[in-house]
Design a protein around this motif. Structure first.
Motif, PDB file in Angstrom:
ATOM      1  N   TYR A 118     -33.699 -10.595 -13.895  1.00  0.00           N
ATOM      2  CA  TYR A 118     -32.256 -10.428 -13.713  1.00  0.00           C
ATOM      3  C   TYR A 118     -31.562 -10.547 -15.069  1.00  0.00           C
ATOM      4  O   TYR A 118     -32.028 -11.268 -15.949  1.00  0.00           O
ATOM      5  CB  TYR A 118     -31.698 -11.470 -12.738  1.00  0.00           C
ATOM      6  CG  TYR A 118     -31.955 -12.904 -13.151  1.00  0.00           C
ATOM      7  CD1 TYR A 118     -31.062 -13.587 -13.972  1.00  0.00           C
ATOM      8  CD2 TYR A 118     -33.097 -13.573 -12.716  1.00  0.00           C
ATOM      9  CE1 TYR A 118     -31.296 -14.896 -14.356  1.00  0.00           C
ATOM     10  CE2 TYR A 118     -33.346 -14.880 -13.103  1.00  0.00           C
ATOM     11  CZ  TYR A 118     -32.439 -15.537 -13.917  1.00  0.00           C
ATOM     12  OH  TYR A 118     -32.685 -16.834 -14.305  1.00  0.00           O
ATOM     13  N   PRO A 119     -30.454  -9.839 -15.247  1.00  0.00           N
ATOM     14  CA  PRO A 119     -29.775  -9.855 -16.544  1.00  0.00           C
ATOM     15  C   PRO A 119     -28.801 -11.028 -16.646  1.00  0.00           C
ATOM     16  O   PRO A 119     -28.383 -11.609 -15.642  1.00  0.00           O
ATOM     17  CB  PRO A 119     -29.024  -8.526 -16.560  1.00  0.00           C
ATOM     18  CG  PRO A 119     -28.680  -8.311 -15.106  1.00  0.00           C
ATOM     19  CD  PRO A 119     -29.837  -8.861 -14.324  1.00  0.00           C
ATOM     20  N   THR A 120     -28.438 -11.339 -17.872  1.00  0.00           N
ATOM     21  CA  THR A 120     -27.443 -12.371 -18.149  1.00  0.00           C
ATOM     22  C   THR A 120     -26.316 -11.754 -18.959  1.00  0.00           C
ATOM     23  O   THR A 120     -26.560 -11.002 -19.900  1.00  0.00           O
ATOM     24  CB  THR A 120     -28.063 -13.535 -18.938  1.00  0.00           C
ATOM     25  OG1 THR A 120     -29.124 -14.117 -18.174  1.00  0.00           O
ATOM     26  CG2 THR A 120     -27.028 -14.609 -19.253  1.00  0.00           C
ATOM     27  N   VAL A 121     -25.082 -12.062 -18.581  1.00  0.00           N
ATOM     28  CA  VAL A 121     -23.918 -11.587 -19.325  1.00  0.00           C
ATOM     29  C   VAL A 121     -22.921 -12.731 -19.459  1.00  0.00           C
ATOM     30  O   VAL A 121     -22.952 -13.700 -18.697  1.00  0.00           O
ATOM     31  CB  VAL A 121     -23.231 -10.384 -18.633  1.00  0.00           C
ATOM     32  CG1 VAL A 121     -24.145  -9.179 -18.602  1.00  0.00           C
ATOM     33  CG2 VAL A 121     -22.783 -10.760 -17.220  1.00  0.00           C
ATOM     34  N   GLY A 122     -22.036 -12.602 -20.442  1.00  0.00           N
ATOM     35  CA  GLY A 122     -20.949 -13.560 -20.566  1.00  0.00           C
ATOM     36  C   GLY A 122     -20.971 -14.353 -21.856  1.00  0.00           C
ATOM     37  O   GLY A 122     -22.020 -14.595 -22.446  1.00  0.00           O
ATOM     38  N   ALA A 123     -19.787 -14.772 -22.270  1.00  0.00           N
ATOM     39  CA  ALA A 123     -19.614 -15.545 -23.498  1.00  0.00           C
ATOM     40  C   ALA A 123     -19.723 -17.041 -23.265  1.00  0.00           C
ATOM     41  O   ALA A 123     -19.415 -17.830 -24.159  1.00  0.00           O
ATOM     42  CB  ALA A 123     -18.247 -15.221 -24.116  1.00  0.00           C
ATOM     43  N   SER A 124     -20.170 -17.452 -22.075  1.00  0.00           N
ATOM     44  CA  SER A 124     -20.141 -18.867 -21.721  1.00  0.00           C
ATOM     45  C   SER A 124     -20.961 -19.735 -22.667  1.00  0.00           C
ATOM     46  O   SER A 124     -20.575 -20.875 -22.962  1.00  0.00           O
ATOM     47  CB  SER A 124     -20.635 -19.053 -20.282  1.00  0.00           C
ATOM     48  OG  SER A 124     -19.837 -18.336 -19.375  1.00  0.00           O
ATOM     49  N   GLY A 125     -22.117 -19.245 -23.129  1.00  0.00           N
ATOM     50  CA  GLY A 125     -22.924 -20.033 -24.055  1.00  0.00           C
ATOM     51  C   GLY A 125     -22.162 -20.351 -25.327  1.00  0.00           C
ATOM     52  O   GLY A 125     -22.176 -21.490 -25.819  1.00  0.00           O
ATOM     53  N   ALA A 126     -21.467 -19.344 -25.872  1.00  0.00           N
ATOM     54  CA  ALA A 126     -20.656 -19.565 -27.070  1.00  0.00           C
ATOM     55  C   ALA A 126     -19.473 -20.471 -26.762  1.00  0.00           C
ATOM     56  O   ALA A 126     -19.085 -21.305 -27.591  1.00  0.00           O
ATOM     57  CB  ALA A 126     -20.167 -18.229 -27.623  1.00  0.00           C
ATOM     58  N   ILE A 127     -18.896 -20.334 -25.583  1.00  0.00           N
ATOM     59  CA  ILE A 127     -17.752 -21.170 -25.198  1.00  0.00           C
ATOM     60  C   ILE A 127     -18.169 -22.634 -25.123  1.00  0.00           C
ATOM     61  O   ILE A 127     -17.438 -23.530 -25.572  1.00  0.00           O
ATOM     62  CB  ILE A 127     -17.163 -20.701 -23.853  1.00  0.00           C
ATOM     63  CG1 ILE A 127     -16.625 -19.267 -23.967  1.00  0.00           C
ATOM     64  CG2 ILE A 127     -16.075 -21.660 -23.396  1.00  0.00           C
ATOM     65  CD1 ILE A 127     -15.575 -19.077 -25.034  1.00  0.00           C
TER      66      ILE A 127
END
Length: 223
Positions: free
Chosen positions: A125-134
């Motif tokens: 499954y893919p992962t998207v989003g800026a949450s890691g940087a946030i």
């Protein structure tokens, strides 16, 4: 108000919104297929799983994509709230380097989780989003302004920034271990915090070079 947001934070905000609009407009078109390859796919995905394969550029591109308008909104709200203050202290160059380090660090941790999931028979499954940087920015904010009080949205409870970082870090670890809230990349969030912390530690320990060049940034700690 928008003009008061520092330049790198403003550019990141615009980039995330533009990419989300492209995702929304693309749908099932050829552009949609291109954007699918921009998501972070596990190493080993693709045939026979029928998913796109991992590509090196995904270590960065996934962080500019989001799964829903709510996902985008809360990430961008946190980007402006915490990222703006961090950029004011560190300056544009250091801030951007830190942000991208957290993006890549979150991706590395998520790739490890995805590889383990597939090894145990799970689906790719893919992962998207800026949450890691946030989450990396949240850590930096907590280290720069540990006593600053922050008002949460849900629940609306004020707490010190240092406490907020600890609470979120512990919650993400517990939810990641127990599998709570499936579909959320808990270990990617922790990866962003981990790599952000490692970079800050490196900056603080690195001795200044001759002539005063390339000195570590002002990692200001407020007590």
């Amino acid at each position: 108000m928008f003009s008061k947001i520092p330049p790198v934070t403003r550019a990141l905000l615009i980039a995330n919104v533009v990419v989300f609009l492209l995702q929304w407009l693309a749908g099932e078109s050829v552009l949609g297929d291109v954007l699918d390859v921009m998501q972070l796919w596990p190493i080993g995905a693709g045939d026979p799983y029928g998913a796109p394969s991992f590509m090196p550029w995904q270590l960065l591109t996934y962080a500019f994509m989001h799964g829903s308008i709510q996902h985008l909104f809360f990430n961008m709200l946190a980007l402006v709230m915490f990222g703006s203050q961090v950029e004011h202290v560190w300056g544009a160059r250091r801030y951007l380097g830190y942000y991208l380090t957290c993006v890549v660090g979150a991706a590395i941790c998520q790739l490890a989780v995805g590889y383990g999931t597939m090894a145990m028979g799970g689906e790719a499954y893919p992962t998207v989003g800026a949450s890691g940087a946030i989450f990396g920015l949240l850590l930096a904010y907590g280290m720069l302004f540990p006593q600053q009080r922050v008002m949460l949205l849900i629940p609306p409870v004020p707490m010190k920034a240092r406490t907020l970082v600890i609470v979120y870090g512990v919650l993400e670890l517990l939810m990641g271990i127990t599998g709570t809230m499936p579909g959320v990349a808990h270990f990617a969030h922790l990866g962003g915090m981990l790599f952000g912390w490692l970079l800050i530690r490196y900056w603080r320990r690195r001795p200044p070079s001759r002539g005063g060049r390339n000195r570590p940034p002002n990692i200001r700690i407020v007590h």
